[in-house]
Design an enzyme around this catalytic site. Structure first.
Site, PDB file in Angstrom:
ATOM      1  N   GLY A 164      26.789  30.054  43.974  1.00 30.21           N
ATOM      2  CA  GLY A 164      25.905  31.130  43.520  1.00 30.21           C
ATOM      3  C   GLY A 164      26.587  32.470  43.615  1.00 30.21           C
ATOM      4  O   GLY A 164      25.934  33.511  43.662  1.00 30.21           O
ATOM      5  N   GLY A 165      27.930  32.465  43.670  1.00 26.46           N
ATOM      6  CA  GLY A 165      28.672  33.730  43.589  1.00 26.46           C
ATOM      7  C   GLY A 165      28.676  34.191  42.141  1.00 26.46           C
ATOM      8  O   GLY A 165      27.876  33.717  41.318  1.00 26.46           O
ATOM      9  N   LEU A 166      29.573  35.103  41.825  1.00 27.24           N
ATOM     10  CA  LEU A 166      29.520  35.651  40.461  1.00 27.24           C
ATOM     11  C   LEU A 166      29.767  34.595  39.399  1.00 27.24           C
ATOM     12  O   LEU A 166      29.082  34.573  38.372  1.00 27.24           O
ATOM     13  CB  LEU A 166      30.525  36.801  40.323  1.00 27.24           C
ATOM     14  N   SER A 171      39.924  48.428  50.165  1.00 22.21           N
ATOM     15  CA  SER A 171      40.138  48.191  48.727  1.00 22.21           C
ATOM     16  C   SER A 171      41.401  48.852  48.171  1.00 22.21           C
ATOM     17  O   SER A 171      41.779  49.957  48.550  1.00 22.21           O
ATOM     18  CB  SER A 171      38.929  48.734  47.973  1.00 22.21           C
ATOM     19  N   ARG A 203      50.058  43.767  44.207  1.00 24.93           N
ATOM     20  CA  ARG A 203      49.844  43.452  45.623  1.00 24.93           C
ATOM     21  C   ARG A 203      51.010  42.720  46.269  1.00 24.93           C
ATOM     22  O   ARG A 203      51.358  42.992  47.413  1.00 24.93           O
ATOM     23  CB  ARG A 203      48.589  42.587  45.748  1.00 24.93           C
TER      24      ARG A 203
HETATM   25  C1  LIG Z   1      36.851  41.692  50.608  1.00 21.89           C
HETATM   26  C2  LIG Z   1      37.090  41.308  49.188  1.00 21.89           C
HETATM   27  C3  LIG Z   1      37.056  42.272  48.203  1.00 21.89           C
HETATM   28  C4  LIG Z   1      37.295  41.930  46.879  1.00 21.89           C
HETATM   29  N1  LIG Z   1      37.240  42.903  45.907  1.00 21.89           N
HETATM   30  C5  LIG Z   1      37.455  42.564  44.613  1.00 21.89           C
HETATM   31  C6  LIG Z   1      37.370  43.548  43.582  1.00 21.89           C
HETATM   32  O1  LIG Z   1      37.107  44.712  43.825  1.00 21.89           O
HETATM   33  N2  LIG Z   1      37.593  43.144  42.315  1.00 21.89           N
HETATM   34  C7  LIG Z   1      37.878  41.853  41.981  1.00 21.89           C
HETATM   35  O2  LIG Z   1      38.057  41.556  40.808  1.00 21.89           O
HETATM   36  N3  LIG Z   1      37.929  40.907  42.942  1.00 21.89           N
HETATM   37  C8  LIG Z   1      37.726  41.218  44.239  1.00 21.89           C
HETATM   38  N4  LIG Z   1      37.794  40.251  45.207  1.00 21.89           N
HETATM   39  C9  LIG Z   1      37.907  38.840  44.804  1.00 21.89           C
HETATM   40  C10 LIG Z   1      36.547  38.345  44.300  1.00 21.89           C
HETATM   41  O3  LIG Z   1      35.524  38.916  45.071  1.00 21.89           O
HETATM   42  C11 LIG Z   1      36.416  36.834  44.374  1.00 21.89           C
HETATM   43  O4  LIG Z   1      37.535  36.215  43.839  1.00 21.89           O
HETATM   44  C12 LIG Z   1      35.202  36.395  43.560  1.00 21.89           C
HETATM   45  O5  LIG Z   1      34.068  37.115  43.936  1.00 21.89           O
HETATM   46  C13 LIG Z   1      34.966  34.907  43.710  1.00 21.89           C
HETATM   47  O6  LIG Z   1      33.783  34.585  43.026  1.00 21.89           O
HETATM   48  P1  LIG Z   1      33.343  33.083  42.842  1.00 21.89           P
HETATM   49  O7  LIG Z   1      32.019  33.112  42.177  1.00 21.89           O
HETATM   50  O8  LIG Z   1      34.433  32.321  42.199  1.00 21.89           O
HETATM   51  O9  LIG Z   1      33.195  32.508  44.320  1.00 21.89           O
HETATM   52  P2  LIG Z   1      32.324  33.022  45.572  1.00 21.89           P
HETATM   53  O10 LIG Z   1      31.752  34.358  45.376  1.00 21.89           O
HETATM   54  O11 LIG Z   1      33.175  32.766  46.758  1.00 21.89           O
HETATM   55  O12 LIG Z   1      31.106  32.034  45.587  1.00 21.89           O
HETATM   56  C14 LIG Z   1      31.236  30.699  46.024  1.00 21.89           C
HETATM   57  C15 LIG Z   1      29.864  30.060  45.994  1.00 21.89           C
HETATM   58  O13 LIG Z   1      30.013  28.679  46.210  1.00 21.89           O
HETATM   59  C16 LIG Z   1      29.143  28.247  47.240  1.00 21.89           C
HETATM   60  N5  LIG Z   1      29.795  27.111  47.898  1.00 21.89           N
HETATM   61  C17 LIG Z   1      31.052  27.037  48.408  1.00 21.89           C
HETATM   62  N6  LIG Z   1      31.303  25.803  48.863  1.00 21.89           N
HETATM   63  C18 LIG Z   1      30.186  25.083  48.650  1.00 21.89           C
HETATM   64  C19 LIG Z   1      29.813  23.746  48.899  1.00 21.89           C
HETATM   65  N7  LIG Z   1      30.656  22.851  49.437  1.00 21.89           N
HETATM   66  N8  LIG Z   1      28.544  23.364  48.572  1.00 21.89           N
HETATM   67  C20 LIG Z   1      27.674  24.224  48.003  1.00 21.89           C
HETATM   68  N9  LIG Z   1      27.985  25.489  47.716  1.00 21.89           N
HETATM   69  C21 LIG Z   1      29.220  25.914  48.035  1.00 21.89           C
HETATM   70  C22 LIG Z   1      28.950  29.450  48.126  1.00 21.89           C
HETATM   71  O14 LIG Z   1      27.743  29.338  48.838  1.00 21.89           O
HETATM   72  C23 LIG Z   1      28.926  30.565  47.081  1.00 21.89           C
HETATM   73  O15 LIG Z   1      27.642  30.683  46.548  1.00 21.89           O
HETATM   74  C24 LIG Z   1      37.573  40.592  46.540  1.00 21.89           C
HETATM   75  C25 LIG Z   1      37.622  39.614  47.535  1.00 21.89           C
HETATM   76  C26 LIG Z   1      37.400  39.973  48.852  1.00 21.89           C
HETATM   77  C27 LIG Z   1      37.518  38.918  49.894  1.00 21.89           C
END
Ligand SMILES: Cc1cc2nc3c(=O)[nH]c(=O)nc-3n(C[C@H](O)[C@H](O)[C@H](O)COP(=O)(O)OP(=O)(O)OC[C@H]3O[C@@H](n4cnc5c(N)ncnc54)[C@H](O)[C@@H]3O)c2cc1C
Length: 636
Positions: free
Chosen positions: A41-43, A284, A330
């Site tokens: 439920g991330g982005l 950041s 980076r």
């Molecule tokens: C501190 C920080 C700052 C950042 N700033 C930036 C920025 O400014 N710009 C940029 O482009 N990127 C940035 N990034 C990188 C970016 O935030 C991430 O790469 C991105 O948000 C990942 O999104 P996602 O939806 O792929 O995964 P996530 O947001 O990690 O979501 C993962 C989802 O999967 C679920 N999940 C995981 N494992 C399981 C499981 N086994 N069963 C059920 N659910 C599960 C979790 O509950 C969550 O809902 C940053 C990262 C960090 C750490």
């Protein structure tokens, strides 16, 4: 393992449109006959679930937290890239494509990266329409700032809370579909097994984190958007429950794992300050728009920063890379910080830090303007370190931050298991050997809002709306495997805590497979990891029961997976005998510690196949560059 990237024919700029036209469609009336599981439920996950439901599919959405609003994406600070060219500073789709592919040191697919650049502007339009409060100029235009590896300003932002604001936008879209009855939310659930039947992904087994119950969920396709695996290093900027487990289950069921050793170390994090720390905090990259990085010229100079005159400071990034200065990518900034500290010029009590100094920016623009831009980041820094970055430079040091590796996917974002898709940080796709700042959010949202809605239809139209059967023997088998794993963890009844093992693994990985790697160190890690793993299964202490809320059991499962996965990272790092992006093999570098790529032998994606009872097999997807020339990366 067959690796067909299915890159559409035709000129680069026309591939995606052509593919959309040539893809099969599911008619509006038939979409409701399909059930799709979206894990995450991330982005990436929230945008995918909302958009698929908006199209008419029945969606089941799972996450670990009590609400998708708390996905790790919420932590993203600095911004999101898009080639809008609002600044009129020479940006274009092609420039964003070029910067991204060069930033990744020519280890990504041209076609995917170009599509990402093309879709970047749509993401901003989508988010603005949802009401995401991006920063604006006085006249009302959306504001931009610069991020590393680019000479244009193309990063859209909402103070230092861009991820949170974007996630609220996606969450709004998600909840609209919950209300409409097309999304069922399953918070506090963990995917513990993937169900594959006759070679196709057909569902998942989840553990209800509140009751401990194992649950079966069948679907016509499974989308994994479960984020990155940086926490294998124990200390990282990732949220505590980011993990590799869902990807590892998929790998064990036959999904290829691509480039696991490509791990991004972010140059500007608050340095490690003690042995009992479990989390690192990012400062950041946006801060490098105004902050200047420096160290004392003389090794061992431990005078306070304001006592070190200008002539005795080394603004090493500005001096070495005048064209990009403090905004080099980076990997380059991290390596240089390490080099300065290795030379004895590091600052602070541990000597593992460099300065990030805002004094000049404050002199030019005034304290109020600088606080306006970076207020919440300054506040965060001050709360953690008890030092005010307006009065003295920040101390920063590189830390594990993001993982470019992930499940291998084709142009449709489908893994090597038909019906299993991977989005966002969970796939390996677009960032090659190094991700540029502000491009993870761009990629996750391009995947979720714009790519999967089209490519999933292409798959489902061919697969058909076959009946779903949770009583099928494959569900029973997968459930049994999950139950046995929990029982084994609980049954060890040893003496060491899960965190203790995790810390040991993390330190080993940081030492031998971190910012710089060499054969000798990697071989030490390769030998040590199975030993730690063996001890873990004999001596881990997991209190409590399986049929209950049990966070020790949750963590133990994830660390058990890291103890297997770490071996794959090391094998991948050993096999890639070149330096590229974040992967610096000390044997392959120039005298100035710049990476030396070997395009002849390594211009490929390394894809690992799980083979039970045998070492994994390494396959290659050759990368060809028809629109850009893979030059030696230079930021001077
Ligand atoms: C501190 C920080 C700052 C950042 N700033 C930036 C920025 O400014 N710009 C940029 O482009 N990127 C940035 N990034 C990188 C970016 O935030 C991430 O790469 C991105 O948000 C990942 O999104 P996602 O939806 O792929 O995964 P996530 O947001 O990690 O979501 C993962 C989802 O999967 C679920 N999940 C995981 N494992 C399981 C499981 N086994 N069963 C059920 N659910 C599960 C979790 O509950 C969550 O809902 C940053 C990262 C960090 C750490």
């Amino acid at each position: 393992m067959q690796l067909d990237a299915k890159i559409p024919a035709g000129p680069l700029a026309e591939k995606w449109q052509r593919h959309l036209f040539e893809s099969r469609l599911v008619s509006p009336a038939n979409k409701r006959k399909f059930t799709v599981i979206v894990v995450g439920g991330g982005l990436a996950g929230a945008s995918a679930a909302a958009t698929l439901a908006e199209l008419g599919y029945q969606v089941k959405n799972f996450c670990l937290q009590d609400t998708p609003r708390r996905g790790h994406s919420i932590a993203a600070q600095g911004g999101i890239n898009a080639a809008k060219n609002y600044q009129n500073d020479g940006d274009s789709d092609f420039r964003l494509f070029y910067d991204t592919i060069k930033g990744g040191d020519f280890r990504a697919r041209e076609a995917n990266v170009y599509r990402l650049a093309q879709l970047s502007c749509n993401i901003i339009d989508q988010a603005v329409a949802q009401g995401v409060p991006f920063a604006r100029e006085y006249g009302g235009h959306l504001a931009n700032r610069s991020f590393g590896g680019a000479q244009v300003s193309r990063t859209f932002y909402a103070r230092g809370q861009t991820g949170q604001q974007l996630l609220l936008g996606a969450y709004g879209a998600l909840m609209r579909q919950v209300q409409a009855g097309r999304i069922t939310l399953f918070p506090r659930r963990e995917l513990v097994e993937l169900v594959v039947d006759e070679g196709r992904a057909r569902g998942i087994i989840t553990r209800n984190l509140l009751s401990g119950a194992l649950e079966r969920h069948a679907a016509h396709a499974v989308v994994l958007a479960t984020g990155g695996y940086g926490n294998v290093y124990f200390l990282s900027t990732n949220a505590m429950n980011s993990n590799v487990s869902a990807l590892w289950r998929a790998y064990q069921q036959g999904a290829g794992f691509a480039n696991p050793c490509f791990v991004q170390i972010h140059p500007t994090c608050i340095p490690v300050h003690g042995e009992h720390q479990s989390k690192l905090t990012l400062m950041s990259e946006s801060l490098r728009n105004d902050g200047r990085v420096w160290v004392p010229k003389t090794p061992g100079d431990n005078r306070p920063p304001d006592r070190i005159p200008e002539t005795e400071r080394d603004y090493y990034l500005e001096n070495k890379y005048p064209a990009y200065g403090n905004l080099v990518p980076r990997d380059v900034a991290s390596r240089n910080a390490k080099e300065q500290c290795d030379l004895g010029k590091g600052v602070g009590a541990t000597g593992r830090a460099v300065y990030l100094d805002f004094a000049e920016a404050i002199k030019h623009d005034g304290e109020t303007a600088i606080r306006c831009k970076y207020g919440n980041l300054f506040e965060m820094y001050e709360r953690i370190t008890a030092r005010d970055p307006v009065r003295e430079p920040m101390r920063i040091y590189p830390a594990v931050h993001y993982t470019m590796g992930g499940l291998w996917v084709d142009y449709d974002l489908m893994t090597t298991i038909p019906g299993l898709f991977a989005l966002g940080e969970a796939n390996f796709s677009d960032h090659g050997a190094n991700r540029l700042g502000a491009s993870a959010l761009m990629q996750g949202l391009a995947d979720g809002y714009f790519i999967i809605p089209a490519t999933l239809g292409n798959y489902l139209a061919g697969a058909g709306a076959t009946p779903l059967d949770q009583e099928h023997r494959e569900f029973a088998r997968a459930e049994k495997v999950a139950a046995e794993r929990s029982a084994r963890l609980l049954g060890a009844r040893g003496k060491r805590t899960v965190d203790d093992f995790h810390r040991e693994l993390g330190l080993l990985m940081w030492e031998h497979c971190g910012m710089a790697r060499n054969r000798q160190g990697l071989e030490i890690a390769a030998q040590r990891i199975p030993e730690i793993r063996e001890e873990f299964w004999k001596n881990v202490l997991v209190p409590g029961a399986a049929a209950d809320l049990n966070q020790s059991l949750e963590r133990a499962g994830r660390v058990a997976d890291y103890l297997e996965f770490a071996e794959l990272i090391v094998a991948d790092a050993l096999a890639r005998e070149e330096s590229c992006g974040c992967h610096l093999r000390e044997e392959f570098q120039t005298g100035e510690q710049e990476a030396v790529r070997d395009d002849k032998h390594f211009a490929h994606v390394a894809v690992w196949e799980h083979r039970p009872g045998q070492p994994p097999a390494r396959h290659r997807e050759k990368l060809s560059f028809e629109n850009v020339e893979p030059i030696r990366r230079s930021y001077t």
